[in-house]
Design a protein around this motif. Structure first.
Motif, PDB file in Angstrom:
ATOM      1  N   LEU A 139     -39.700  95.173  92.887  1.00 41.66           N
ATOM      2  CA  LEU A 139     -40.450  94.437  91.883  1.00 41.66           C
ATOM      3  C   LEU A 139     -41.859  94.994  91.796  1.00 41.66           C
ATOM      4  N   GLY A 140     -42.485  94.783  90.642  1.00 42.92           N
ATOM      5  CA  GLY A 140     -43.851  95.227  90.443  1.00 42.92           C
ATOM      6  C   GLY A 140     -44.850  94.247  91.032  1.00 42.92           C
ATOM      7  N   GLU A 141     -46.130  94.637  90.994  1.00 42.28           N
ATOM      8  CA  GLU A 141     -47.184  93.809  91.572  1.00 42.28           C
ATOM      9  C   GLU A 141     -47.275  92.450  90.888  1.00 42.28           C
ATOM     10  N   ASP A 142     -47.240  92.448  89.553  1.00 42.36           N
ATOM     11  CA  ASP A 142     -47.366  91.184  88.817  1.00 42.36           C
ATOM     12  C   ASP A 142     -46.212  90.245  89.123  1.00 42.36           C
ATOM     13  N   GLU A 143     -44.994  90.804  89.209  1.00 43.76           N
ATOM     14  CA  GLU A 143     -43.826  89.968  89.488  1.00 43.76           C
ATOM     15  C   GLU A 143     -43.901  89.358  90.881  1.00 43.76           C
ATOM     16  N   LEU A 144     -44.336  90.146  91.851  1.00 45.99           N
ATOM     17  CA  LEU A 144     -44.453  89.626  93.213  1.00 45.99           C
ATOM     18  C   LEU A 144     -45.513  88.527  93.300  1.00 45.99           C
ATOM     19  N   LEU A 191     -39.390  91.311 100.024  1.00 47.25           N
ATOM     20  CA  LEU A 191     -39.596  92.129  98.833  1.00 47.25           C
ATOM     21  C   LEU A 191     -40.920  92.887  98.907  1.00 47.25           C
ATOM     22  N   CYS A 192     -41.938  92.268  99.495  1.00 48.84           N
ATOM     23  CA  CYS A 192     -43.235  92.931  99.641  1.00 48.84           C
ATOM     24  C   CYS A 192     -43.123  94.145 100.555  1.00 48.84           C
ATOM     25  N   MET A 193     -42.335  94.019 101.618  1.00 46.33           N
ATOM     26  CA  MET A 193     -42.199  95.138 102.539  1.00 46.33           C
ATOM     27  C   MET A 193     -41.488  96.311 101.877  1.00 46.33           C
ATOM     28  N   ALA A 194     -40.577  96.025 100.933  1.00 39.34           N
ATOM     29  CA  ALA A 194     -39.822  97.092 100.273  1.00 39.34           C
ATOM     30  C   ALA A 194     -40.563  97.664  99.070  1.00 39.34           C
ATOM     31  N   LEU A 201     -52.789  94.010  98.673  1.00 41.70           N
ATOM     32  CA  LEU A 201     -51.979  93.088  97.876  1.00 41.70           C
ATOM     33  C   LEU A 201     -50.906  92.448  98.739  1.00 41.70           C
ATOM     34  N   ARG A 202     -50.312  93.233  99.613  1.00 43.09           N
ATOM     35  CA  ARG A 202     -49.280  92.685 100.504  1.00 43.09           C
ATOM     36  C   ARG A 202     -49.853  91.573 101.376  1.00 43.09           C
ATOM     37  N   SER A 203     -51.060  91.777 101.890  1.00 45.57           N
ATOM     38  CA  SER A 203     -51.711  90.750 102.711  1.00 45.57           C
ATOM     39  C   SER A 203     -52.046  89.515 101.880  1.00 45.57           C
TER      40      SER A 203
END
Length: 211
Positions: A139-144, A191-194, A201-203
């Motif tokens: 998934l993209g940044e916005d979707e996450l 999903l963030c890890m993948a 952004l992950r944090s």
């Protein structure tokens, strides 16, 4: 836990079993480890960073700076030479430990008040070279971010219901969130890890779902 906080949850979702280890905290539901019957497992440091990550192919051990300390492949994958696993033991906290001996020997132990419970969360999954896993959906940044904010909003609504039903803060502070919210938060972290996103952004997403 002796404090009354929920330590270990096991749930079934369709044909999959999931085991979740939570931190001994009252106000937040911080996930310390996740084990799935399809061979995927992840353990987290207290700050939420990835500690150990395992799949049906093998696993890796990271230090708190995110550097890979150890990597291995399960020996059932191929007759070719592989990096073997040296036994690993980590303490998630003073009550919960994880011991990794083999793909089918991954033990979660819980010790409190002189009594112990042990769970074997390992599984034996065979992978042939002719049948590789499909690449995970990314998934993209916005979707996450949208998914993370959706879970956070649902968490807030659940706490509002708790406030209305139990006016005393001592009561609603002890309430655990619904299991579907815990499961959704775990999936978003996976999903963030993948995903190919920045560590910042992950944090941020981790902070949103674990707030």
């Amino acid at each position: 836990y002796p404090s009354g906080n929920l330590a270990i949850i096991t749930i079934r979702e369709r044909d999959e079993l999931i085991c979740i280890v939570q931190e001994d905290e009252l106000r937040t539901v911080k996930i310390r480890a996740l084990f799935q019957s399809d061979g995927r497992s992840t353990c987290y440091y207290p700050n939420g960073d990835e500690w150990i990550n395992m799949s049906i192919q093998g696993g890796q051990y990271l230090d708190q700076a995110g550097n890979r300390v150890r990597r291995w492949m399960w020996p059932n994958l191929s007759p070719e030479p592989h990096v073997p696993l040296s036994p690993i033991f980590i303490s998630l906290n003073r009550h919960v430990g994880v011991r990794i001996l083999a793909q089918d020997k991954i033990f979660v132990s819980f010790l409190a008040m002189g009594r112990q419970a042990k769970f074997n969360m390992g599984t034996k999954v065979q992978v042939s070279s002719a049948s590789q896993l499909p690449p995970p959906a990314r998934l993209g940044e916005d979707e996450l971010l949208l998914l993370a904010f959706r879970v956070r909003i649902l968490q807030l609504f659940d706490r509002m219901r708790g406030c209305l039903n139990f006016p005393s803060s001592e009561q609603w502070n002890k309430m655990q969130p619904p299991m579907y919210l815990v499961t959704q938060a775990v999936k978003i972290l996976e999903l963030c890890m993948a995903a190919d996103i920045s560590d910042e952004l992950r944090s941020s997403i981790k902070a949103i779902v674990n707030a």
